[in-house]
Structure formats: C-alpha cells, structure tokens
Design an enzyme around this catalytic site. Structure first.
Site, PDB file in Angstrom:
ATOM      1  N   ARG A  48      -3.244  16.851  -5.916  1.00 37.40           N
ATOM      2  CA  ARG A  48      -2.351  17.203  -4.859  1.00 37.40           C
ATOM      3  C   ARG A  48      -2.505  17.825  -3.587  1.00 37.40           C
ATOM      4  O   ARG A  48      -2.406  17.705  -2.057  1.00 37.40           O
ATOM      5  CB  ARG A  48      -0.599  18.349  -4.732  1.00 37.40           C
ATOM      6  CG  ARG A  48      -0.008  17.815  -4.114  1.00 37.40           C
ATOM      7  CD  ARG A  48       1.868  18.801  -4.284  1.00 37.40           C
ATOM      8  NE  ARG A  48       1.476  19.051  -5.645  1.00 37.40           N
ATOM      9  CZ  ARG A  48       1.573  21.159  -4.863  1.00 37.40           C
ATOM     10  NH1 ARG A  48       0.725  21.298  -3.138  1.00 37.40           N
ATOM     11  NH2 ARG A  48       0.788  21.531  -5.994  1.00 37.40           N
ATOM     12  N   TYR A 102       6.274  -0.971  14.281  1.00 36.03           N
ATOM     13  CA  TYR A 102       6.624  -0.853  12.469  1.00 36.03           C
ATOM     14  C   TYR A 102       8.020  -0.449  12.961  1.00 36.03           C
ATOM     15  O   TYR A 102       8.684   0.922  12.777  1.00 36.03           O
ATOM     16  CB  TYR A 102       5.491  -0.030  12.345  1.00 36.03           C
ATOM     17  CG  TYR A 102       6.368  -0.645  10.335  1.00 36.03           C
ATOM     18  CD1 TYR A 102       6.483  -1.925   9.939  1.00 36.03           C
ATOM     19  CD2 TYR A 102       6.302   0.532   9.531  1.00 36.03           C
ATOM     20  CE1 TYR A 102       6.235  -1.612   8.277  1.00 36.03           C
ATOM     21  CE2 TYR A 102       7.251   0.126   8.629  1.00 36.03           C
ATOM     22  CZ  TYR A 102       6.985  -0.998   7.681  1.00 36.03           C
ATOM     23  OH  TYR A 102       7.163  -2.071   6.721  1.00 36.03           O
ATOM     24  N   ASP A 174      -0.851   3.421  14.719  1.00 35.44           N
ATOM     25  CA  ASP A 174      -1.208   2.374  13.484  1.00 35.44           C
ATOM     26  C   ASP A 174      -2.004   1.847  13.973  1.00 35.44           C
ATOM     27  O   ASP A 174      -2.045   0.239  14.907  1.00 35.44           O
ATOM     28  CB  ASP A 174       0.710   2.028  13.889  1.00 35.44           C
ATOM     29  CG  ASP A 174       0.523   0.831  12.641  1.00 35.44           C
ATOM     30  OD1 ASP A 174      -0.297   0.604  11.547  1.00 35.44           O
ATOM     31  OD2 ASP A 174       2.357   1.297  12.067  1.00 35.44           O
ATOM     32  N   LYS A 199      -2.051  -2.864   3.070  1.00 34.57           N
ATOM     33  CA  LYS A 199      -2.273  -3.940   3.659  1.00 34.57           C
ATOM     34  C   LYS A 199      -3.500  -4.588   4.200  1.00 34.57           C
ATOM     35  O   LYS A 199      -4.289  -5.008   3.005  1.00 34.57           O
ATOM     36  CB  LYS A 199      -2.090  -3.878   5.488  1.00 34.57           C
ATOM     37  CG  LYS A 199      -0.654  -3.668   5.760  1.00 34.57           C
ATOM     38  CD  LYS A 199       0.507  -4.458   5.101  1.00 34.57           C
ATOM     39  CE  LYS A 199       2.062  -3.671   4.949  1.00 34.57           C
ATOM     40  NZ  LYS A 199       2.322  -2.873   5.554  1.00 34.57           N
TER      41      LYS A 199
HETATM   42  C1  PLP Z   1       3.410  -2.055   6.574  1.00 33.77           C
HETATM   43  C2  PLP Z   1       3.169  -1.116   7.426  1.00 33.77           C
HETATM   44  C3  PLP Z   1       3.049   0.731   7.684  1.00 33.77           C
HETATM   45  C4  PLP Z   1       3.884   1.130   6.952  1.00 33.77           C
HETATM   46  O1  PLP Z   1       3.096   0.928   5.219  1.00 33.77           O
HETATM   47  P1  PLP Z   1       3.638   1.309   3.686  1.00 33.77           P
HETATM   48  O2  PLP Z   1       2.306   1.770   3.038  1.00 33.77           O
HETATM   49  O3  PLP Z   1       4.585   0.337   3.796  1.00 33.77           O
HETATM   50  O4  PLP Z   1       4.544   2.432   4.049  1.00 33.77           O
HETATM   51  C5  PLP Z   1       3.143   0.839   8.818  1.00 33.77           C
HETATM   52  N1  PLP Z   1       2.829   0.329   9.914  1.00 33.77           N
HETATM   53  C6  PLP Z   1       2.331  -1.146   9.515  1.00 33.77           C
HETATM   54  C7  PLP Z   1       2.598  -1.670  11.250  1.00 33.77           C
HETATM   55  C8  PLP Z   1       2.841  -1.777   9.048  1.00 33.77           C
HETATM   56  O5  PLP Z   1       2.920  -3.510   8.936  1.00 33.77           O
END
Ligand code: PLP
Length: 382
Positions: A48, A102, A174, A199
C-alpha cells in the site's frame, strides 16, 4: 527531464525490470510479499506504500515512457485520477475541467468534490480563451483530456501549459486515448500525466490499472495522500501489466495505422454522416494533433446517416465486438450514450454534442481488410 537515449520498443521491452539475481531468469520475478524485513534496510516496503519491488520497477518503465522523473501504479484509471486530484488539491481550491471528458471522471468530480469543498468549473470549448475565462484567483489546477472521449477533440498542450504557468497552476492530463506511444505531454510543459492502464498499457482487455507520472515533487505529494486512500494495484497484476507493456509500442502503432485506414474508409462511406478522427485532414484540429502527437491513435467515432439504426448496426457485426471499453488487441464498438456517457443524462450529452447515434470504435490489431469487410456487411444489413 532528459529523455532516455533508447528507442520506444527498447524502453517497452527493457526499462524497469526486477533483476532475477537468484536464478538469472530473463524476466522480472514476481514478489507477492506483504511483509518485508526493515532491519537495516533503507526502505520500509509494503504494497500500500506503492514500493513493492514489482511496483517500483514498473513505475520506472511508466516514467521512462512519459519522460517523467517518477510514476505510480494504481488499481484502476479512476483510482489514479482520484488519488492524484485529492493529493494535489485542498478545500477552497478551484479546478478548471474541459467541456468533454471521460464520464467516470466527470461523475467523480460532480459527486465527490463538493464533499471536500473543492470548487470546479467546465470550459465551454477548447481554445485558450475558453480555458482562460474559467481561471479564478483560487484556481490551482487545469485538467485536460486530449484526444477527448468520445469526440476526439484536441487541446493544444503547449498553449495550456503556457496559460497555466502565467496563472501559477498545475496541469494534469488524461493521456489514455493517445497512450505514451503517441503523445508525451510533459514534452509540451504539462506537469502530470494520467493513464487508464486498463486500456493501451494493458492492451488485452484483462487488466484493470492506472498510472500517474510527473516530477518527483508532485509525485511525493500524490504519494502522501495515496497511502491513506490505498488504491495500489496487486503485485500479481503489476507483473502481468509489465508483460503487457513490453509489446505496447508494437500494438499501438498497428492499432493507430488500422484506425487511420478505417477512418478514411468510413469518411467516404455513403451511410456515414460524420467521422471523428484527429488524423483526418477534415478534423478541425488536425494541425494541432499533428504538432503534438507522434501518431493519431487507435480510437475514432462516427455517426450513421439519419434514419439508420446504430444499435442494429452494432448487433450485425461478427468480428468487431459490440462491447465495453477499448484499446484491446480486438476491435470493439460501443454507443457512448449507452455506456461511458450514460450518467451524463440526455441534456448534458446533447450540450456536449454526443448524439444518441454516435458510435465509438476502438481499433484492434487485426488485418484492416477483415475489419472493413465486417463493417461493410453490417452496413449492407441495414
Ligand atoms: C477507461 C478510462 C478511464 C478510467 O479508467 P478505469 O481503468 O476504467 O478506471 C479514464 N479516462 C479514460 C479516457 C478512459 O478511457
């Protein structure tokens, strides 16, 4: 920060390995321990605290890929976003968020920020003026998502980094849709880079994870909150994620190439009304995308011509999977109105330009001819 003098595939394959000193295996051994001796050690290790051997090693790979001093690995993209924002912000601070982002992150902000007394506003567009007009005396952070989900809008990174410096704000992005292969925001002055590693970093639709990278100073600040929130990733999954990331550049380059071909094909299709892909010359932000992206990514969206049933279209596909999420080696398709942007509600979606018939396509690594043939037979079935 000085870029490692290694090519992208070499960084993916080699940087941030745990050396197997005992058996000399060619890959990182996995350390699942939750108890480490601290007697005479310089680090008190505990999962952690984000400092297990496998977490530390993978963080080095992520930092190298994003040209940052340090990185941390989280249990999901949302854990990365929430831990970073709560680590950097405090009561009374204000944050500027982009007009579209998102859905899960949007939901986190509007539901949770008021509980902490953190103020926020959303821009009405993506120009410098749109961002500048939302900045207040207490604005601490400017948040970006480019290319944005699902309309692939592009924000000029250099322009926002300048604006933020003028106002003494931190910038956070992001960077999930681009992946570290196609876009490195710190090269344009952005401070903090987030990825949903679920992703492109994972890339096989079987890992949930997230990453944050930035300067050591910012990462120390995020770390001191994150150890209280506890959103680290299990070491077993960290180890799997390291394996996935070895092939990330190979996958993402292929996916980006496929997406460009498919976008061009869709743009000419008589049953398609509009295609959103930053690598198309018809995209309004093509010039900015070209300036700041190394490749245009594997994601695109499109709208069918009026009267055509987009759900029936998705159901008619054989090879392309009508399923959630994105960035796997298999091509997938979904309706943002049914999924990622469902929680926004019809009014907010309409305001953001996300029509109910909009389809978001994630390109896999298949042969592009096979994907196009599948799309074509689904069009023919309408
Ligand atoms: C999927 C996604 C997230 C969130 O990610 P998780 O792994 O599902 O929590 C944030 N931003 C974008 C652009 C995403 O495609």
């Amino acid at each position: 920060m000085k870029r490692l003098n290694l090519g992208i595939n070499t960084i993916c394959a080699h940087v941030g390995e745990v050396e197997d000193t005992q058996f000399k295996g060619a890959i990182s051994p996995l350390f699942m321990a939750t108890s480490y001796s601290y007697d005479g050690m310089d680090t008190k290790r505990y999962p952690r605290c984000f400092n297990s051997p496998n977490q530390e090693a993978l963080a080095k790979k992520v930092a190298a890929l994003e040209n940052c001093e340090a990185a941390m690995i989280f249990g999901s993209g949302m854990a990365a976003i929430s831990h970073a924002l709560l680590g950097l912000l405090q009561q009374g601070d204000h944050v500027v968020f982009p007009e579209t982002m998102y859905g899960g992150a949007y939901n986190f902000i509007v539901k949770e920020f008021p509980k902490y007394g953190i103020e926020f506003s959303f821009t009405q567009g993506f120009s410098k003026e749109h961002f500048r007009s939302e900045i207040k005396a207490n604005t601490k952070l400017i948040y970006l998502e480019t290319p944005s989900n699902p309309l692939m809008k592009i924000t000029d990174l250099e322009m926002i980094a300048h604006l933020a410096k003028e106002h003494d704000c931190i910038t956070m992005i992001d960077n999930t849709f681009a992946s570290p292969i196609n876009q490195n925001p710190t090269d344009f002055g952005i401070d903090i880079v987030m990825h949903s590693a679920t992703k492109y970093m994972g890339g096989h639709s079987d890992i949930s994870a997230g990453t944050i990278s930035g300067s050591q100073v910012h990462m120390d600040q995020i770390w001191s909150t994150s150890i209280n929130l506890g959103g680290h990733l299990s070491d077993y999954t960290v180890w799997l994620l390291e394996r996935s990331m070895k092939t990330m550049a190979l996958r993402v380059k292929r996916q980006s190439k496929n997406a460009k071909k498919i976008a061009k094909w869709l743009e000419k299709h008589e049953q398609v009304a509009k295609v959103y892909y930053p690598g198309l010359k018809s995209h309004p932000d093509y010039a900015i995308a070209k300036k700041q992206m190394k490749g245009f990514g594997g994601m695109l969206s499109f709208e069918l011509k009026e009267g055509l049933d987009s759900i029936a279209f998705m159901r008619a596909l054989h090879l392309v999977k009508y399923s959630l999420s994105l960035a796997g080696v298999e091509s997938t398709i979904l309706s943002p109105a049914e999924t990622s942007h469902f929680l926004l509600g019809p009014e907010e979606r309409k305001k953001q330009g996300i029509s109910d018939g909009l389809l978001r396509f994630s390109s896999g690594i298949e042969e592009k001819e096979d994907i196009i043939a599948d799309l074509e037979q689904a069009f023919a079935s309408l």
